[in-house]
Scaffold this motif. Structure first.
Motif, PDB file in Angstrom:
ATOM      1  N   VAL A  17       0.898  -1.172   0.061  1.00  0.00           N
ATOM      2  CA  VAL A  17      -0.064   0.161  -0.128  1.00  0.00           C
ATOM      3  C   VAL A  17       0.890   1.251  -0.019  1.00  0.00           C
ATOM      4  O   VAL A  17       1.661   1.476   0.973  1.00  0.00           O
ATOM      5  N   GLY A  34      -3.718   9.337   2.709  1.00  0.00           N
ATOM      6  CA  GLY A  34      -2.291   9.068   3.282  1.00  0.00           C
ATOM      7  C   GLY A  34      -1.963  10.118   4.403  1.00  0.00           C
ATOM      8  O   GLY A  34      -0.896  10.216   4.793  1.00  0.00           O
ATOM      9  N   TYR A  72       4.966   4.772  13.072  1.00  0.00           N
ATOM     10  CA  TYR A  72       5.333   3.849  11.911  1.00  0.00           C
ATOM     11  C   TYR A  72       6.807   4.184  11.487  1.00  0.00           C
ATOM     12  O   TYR A  72       7.341   5.245  11.774  1.00  0.00           O
ATOM     13  N   GLU A 108      -6.533  15.711  12.175  1.00  0.00           N
ATOM     14  CA  GLU A 108      -8.202  15.949  12.062  1.00  0.00           C
ATOM     15  C   GLU A 108      -8.597  16.122  13.668  1.00  0.00           C
ATOM     16  O   GLU A 108      -9.579  15.232  13.839  1.00  0.00           O
ATOM     17  N   PRO A 111      -4.399   2.616  -3.456  1.00  0.00           N
ATOM     18  CA  PRO A 111      -3.044   3.046  -3.084  1.00  0.00           C
ATOM     19  C   PRO A 111      -2.320   1.745  -3.367  1.00  0.00           C
ATOM     20  O   PRO A 111      -1.173   1.917  -3.367  1.00  0.00           O
TER      21      PRO A 111
HETATM   22  N1  LIG Z   1      -1.481   0.420   9.326  1.00  0.00           N
HETATM   23  C1  LIG Z   1      -1.707   0.179   7.994  1.00  0.00           C
HETATM   24  N2  LIG Z   1      -1.549  -1.003   7.578  1.00  0.00           N
HETATM   25  C2  LIG Z   1      -1.736  -1.069   6.074  1.00  0.00           C
HETATM   26  N3  LIG Z   1      -2.304  -0.148   5.363  1.00  0.00           N
HETATM   27  C3  LIG Z   1      -2.470   1.172   5.817  1.00  0.00           C
HETATM   28  C4  LIG Z   1      -2.282   1.207   7.546  1.00  0.00           C
HETATM   29  N4  LIG Z   1      -2.758   2.498   7.761  1.00  0.00           N
HETATM   30  C5  LIG Z   1      -3.036   3.239   6.515  1.00  0.00           C
HETATM   31  N5  LIG Z   1      -3.238   2.252   5.565  1.00  0.00           N
HETATM   32  C6  LIG Z   1      -3.787   2.398   4.363  1.00  0.00           C
HETATM   33  O1  LIG Z   1      -2.726   3.726   3.769  1.00  0.00           O
HETATM   34  C7  LIG Z   1      -3.615   4.447   2.915  1.00  0.00           C
HETATM   35  C8  LIG Z   1      -3.640   5.865   3.649  1.00  0.00           C
HETATM   36  O2  LIG Z   1      -4.670   5.914   4.977  1.00  0.00           O
HETATM   37  P1  LIG Z   1      -4.448   7.003   5.877  1.00  0.00           P
HETATM   38  O3  LIG Z   1      -5.149   6.655   7.116  1.00  0.00           O
HETATM   39  O4  LIG Z   1      -3.236   7.739   5.947  1.00  0.00           O
HETATM   40  O5  LIG Z   1      -5.472   8.130   5.198  1.00  0.00           O
HETATM   41  P2  LIG Z   1      -6.120   9.308   5.315  1.00  0.00           P
HETATM   42  O6  LIG Z   1      -5.668  10.284   4.423  1.00  0.00           O
HETATM   43  O7  LIG Z   1      -5.725   9.858   6.927  1.00  0.00           O
HETATM   44  O8  LIG Z   1      -7.389   9.327   5.469  1.00  0.00           O
HETATM   45  P3  LIG Z   1      -8.607   9.616   6.402  1.00  0.00           P
HETATM   46  O9  LIG Z   1      -9.029  11.324   6.156  1.00  0.00           O
HETATM   47  O10 LIG Z   1      -9.842   8.736   6.302  1.00  0.00           O
HETATM   48  O11 LIG Z   1      -8.264   9.655   7.924  1.00  0.00           O
HETATM   49  C9  LIG Z   1      -5.114   4.083   3.021  1.00  0.00           C
HETATM   50  O12 LIG Z   1      -5.212   3.304   1.928  1.00  0.00           O
HETATM   51  C10 LIG Z   1      -5.307   2.797   4.241  1.00  0.00           C
HETATM   52  O13 LIG Z   1      -6.057   1.614   3.865  1.00  0.00           O
END
Ligand SMILES: Nc1ncnc2c1ncn2[C@@H]1O[C@H](COP(=O)(O)OP(=O)(O)OP(=O)(O)O)[C@@H](O)[C@H]1O
Ligand SMILES: [Mg+2]
Lengths: 385, 324
Positions: B27, B52, B64, B180, B281
């Motif tokens: 991903v 992301g 991470y 957020e 992704p």
């Molecule tokens: N621990 C993890 N293991 C595997 N994939 C992950 C993990 N954390 C996030 N992802 C993947 O990474 C991508 C980005 O996720 P992220 O949570 O960073 O998005 P975001 O921009 O914060 O979204 P939101 O506005 O919903 O919070 C997503 O496709 C998610 O499925």
């Protein structure tokens, strides 16, 4: 505030709004509230409390030890069907056609010494007190006592056995006392097994779940291997080495049952560790130990408690079962399982000897299962009404 | 250079975070993101759900492990420090989480929650001192002493978020990453919380990385805004500039989804809108990642990855149509 001003505007202030809050209730308080509103759970808890009292305090009260035996009074039940004796006492005929003298209150006095046996008429005469005699008529079943005219006495009476409240077993040991000791062993096995399993399971599962990845896979494969070996095998092997039934059962149960706990804890930790409050603790810089002991395990406590209360009856049953088939507690120590085993030989004539320990086993299992169920419901906020 | 890095609280270079997705796939949560934040400033990071943002924040704060790239906190590289080496840096960098329910441990009292950073860094010599500091901090976020003994589930979302803020700020960090922090709250409470964050910034010279998925609140709090799409930064400039001159088609699409208070202006505004869903992704589109949804996409966009280039003073954008 007066009633007239009920609808008037209240001066604003933070304090006012906060006072409207209900009394703060901690998580444990919340669980207890829900738990105690479930009748079966409460009943289970009461039964457990009574059983603990029975097992811990009981042996101090009863005059008999678990191995005190009086073969003269073997196989005597709790309720005696008695025939009148010439002097106002009563006579009880055992299943083995022994005649036992019982006083008015129901205390056992003695087993009558046999006098003349008239095999042709199927009667036996017993000397009784000062020159009196008692005649046992076994020409018909059930055997009966004859009165002075030589007629079978049909009028009988039921008396509660005051000497042995729940009767005696085939060796003349008091069943009530043995039940106390047996329950004591059952509960002891259960609590020790539960404690050991909780400690090992929580640590093992917690570490596997928290570290995850390769460590987790290896640790869980070990768990799989341990759980596939049958428990009986462990007990037999350990017993060969230790020669102590109680200890080997405890060790065997402790070394096996924790795998369930480890699995539960691991699953919980796996799902909890990605929650934001755990991440918050990581960003703060809390140590792994703090995260495990302050965040993950307290939040997994619900399923852990439920698993323990569900594990206890199964440990109790396992002990009873092992003792029943003769690889557990060694005689003369009393265990509910050995008591059941002893009773099977005379099951037809003296069924009470089997039923009494069986009832206690059932009671314990019911009680713990009720409590486990109640706990699970109380801990599950989704069922919150 | 040293003067510049002194002013710079956070610098991220080519930050990449890939998560294994099974079957050897990855991903691409964060892919080559670079930015820096000056002391006392706020960088707003916006983008759709799943682009992301959170992964980026969590990688920066080292929950991470970064796949590649470098992270500098006050000029010191922290990208590959061990947890032990990381500990002193954790004091300088804290995070406020999105979900005020999930981010507080339900089995702990507010006192324990807010005191946790103090304990982790052995700051207080005694329980009394610790309690004083906690109550002082609670007062600053608008809670009082009575709240300290309560459990988090007894509070409203806004109050919980205040507890979260108190926990993040009690160590007096330099950098606060807000993931957020207001999106789970009521609109009326959102403003309160944002104003409180701003007040703290002025008072303590805090630096914020402020994440949001819509642009309206970000405009109010941010000095600079970065727009993320599928793990990449596609546009970066001053907050006002991005509203007046959005260059990237994705930014324009995002902006068109922001409600406009003036109905006349709303009608006049040409609606670009965003069509389609975010591509996976796991296998992001080749070339410009936005080309599958871009109304202006050309053949070049499908093959060539656009670079983040300066299109105007301080206005960076990664788009072939704009940059050529
Ligand atoms: N621990 C993890 N293991 C595997 N994939 C992950 C993990 N954390 C996030 N992802 C993947 O990474 C991508 C980005 O996720 P992220 O949570 O960073 O998005 P975001 O921009 O914060 O979204 P939101 O506005 O919903 O919070 C997503 O496709 C998610 O499925
Ligand atoms: Mg997110």
């Amino acid at each position: 505030m007066q009633a007239a001003s009920k609808w008037e505007r209240v001066a604003s202030g933070i304090g006012e709004a906060d006072r409207l809050y209900s009394k703060p209730r901690s998580f444990a308080g919340d669980v207890w509230f829900r738990f105690r509103h479930k009748p079966t759970a409460l009943l289970g808890l009461i039964i457990i409390a009574v059983l603990i009292l029975f097992a811990v305090v009981g042996p101090f009260i009863t005059p008999y030890g678990y191995d005190d035996q009086n073969t003269k009074f073997a196989n005597i039940p709790a309720v005696l069907q008695v025939y009148p004796a010439p002097d106002g006492h009563w006579l009880y005929i055992t299943k083995a056609l022994k005649v036992v003298e019982v006083d008015e209150q129901g205390n056992l006095v003695q087993q009558l010494r046999k006098g003349k046996d008239d095999a042709a008429n199927k009667v036996t005469v017993y000397p009784y007190g000062d020159g009196l005699t008692v005649t046992l008529d076994y020409s018909q079943t059930p055997a009966a006592i004859q009165d002075a005219e030589g007629n079978r006495i049909s009028e009988t009476k039921r008396l509660w056995n005051k000497t042995y409240l729940l009767g005696t077993d085939h060796l003349g040991r008091d069943i009530l006392s043995r039940l106390m000791y047996g329950t004591r062993i059952s509960l002891m096995v259960a609590f020790i097994a539960a404690l050991v399993n909780m400690v090992i399971g929580i640590f093992y599962g917690g570490i596997a779940g928290y570290l995850g990845g390769r460590t987790d896979s290896i640790m869980m494969r070990i768990v799989d291997i341990i759980s596939t070996i049958p428990l009986t095998l462990y007990v037999i092997l350990i017993k060969v080495c230790l020669d102590d039934g109680l200890l080997s059962i405890i060790i065997a149960l402790s070394s096996v049952y924790w795998v369930d706990m480890a699995r539960v804890v691991r699953g919980q930790v796996l799902s909890l560790k990605n929650q934001e409050f755990v991440m918050a603790a990581q960003t703060i810089g809390s140590s792994t130990r703090t995260i495990l002991t302050r965040h993950l395990i307290p939040n997994a406590m619900g399923p852990i408690l439920v698993t323990v209360t569900m594990l206890i009856p199964s440990a109790i049953f396992m002990e009873a079962f092992m003792s029943f088939i003769g690889i557990g507690i060694a005689p003369p120590l009393a265990s509910l399982g050995t008591m059941c085993n002893d009773a099977t030989d005379a099951l037809r004539t003296n069924p009470y000897q089997l039923f009494l320990p069986a009832i206690v086993i059932c009671l314990i299992m019911f009680a713990f299962n009720f409590v486990g169920d109640g706990l699970r419901d109380a801990l599950d906020p989704k069922l919150k009404k | 250079m040293s003067a510049a890095s002194d002013q710079e609280v956070l610098r991220v270079e080519n930050l990449t975070k890939h998560f294994p997705a099974g079957h050897g796939k990855m991903v691409h949560a964060v892919d080559g993101v670079s930015f820096s934040i000056q002391r006392g400033k706020t960088l707003g990071l916006v983008g759709e759900s799943g682009c992301g943002k959170s992964s980026c924040a969590r990688t920066i704060i080292r929950i991470y492990e970064p796949t590649s790239g470098r992270i500098f906190l006050e000029g010191e590289e922290i990208s590959h420090l061990t947890p032990k080496q990381m500990l002193p840096h954790r004091r300088k960098m804290q995070m406020i989480f999105q979900d005020p329910y999930a981010s507080l441990n339900a089995r702990m009292t507010v006192q324990d929650i807010v005191a946790e950073p103090l304990r982790a860094h052995h700051i207080c010599a005694s329980r009394g001192e610790e309690r004083e500091m906690v109550i002082d901090m609670l007062a600053r976020v608008g809670l009082n002493q009575d709240h300290a003994g309560r459990y988090a589930h007894e509070f409203s979302g806004g109050q919980r978020q205040r507890v979260g803020i108190a926990r993040a700020l009690i160590l007096h960090p330099e950098l606060v990453i807000c993931d957020e922090p207001i999106s789970a709250l009521d609109v009326s409470i959102q403003a309160q919380v944002v104003n409180m964050l701003r007040a703290f910034q002025e008072e303590q010279g805090l630096t914020y990385l402020f994440i949001a998925h819509d642009l309206s609140m970000v405009r109010y709090v941010s000095d600079d805004v970065g727009v993320m799409y599928l793990g990449q930064l596609v546009e970066k400039c001053e907050a006002d500039e991005i509203y007046s001159h959005p260059l990237h088609p994705y930014t324009q699409g995002l902006l068109s989804s922001v409600p406009i208070p003036d109905p006349v202006a709303a009608r006049q505004k040409e609606s670009v809108g965003l069509e389609g869903d975010l591509p996976s992704p796991i296998a992001p589109p080749a070339g410009c990642r936005f080309h599958t949804r871009c109304p202006y996409a050309t053949e070049r966009c499908k093959q060539e990855v656009p670079e983040l280039k300066e299109a105007g003073p301080g206005h960076f954008v990664a788009c072939h149509a704009v940059n050529s």
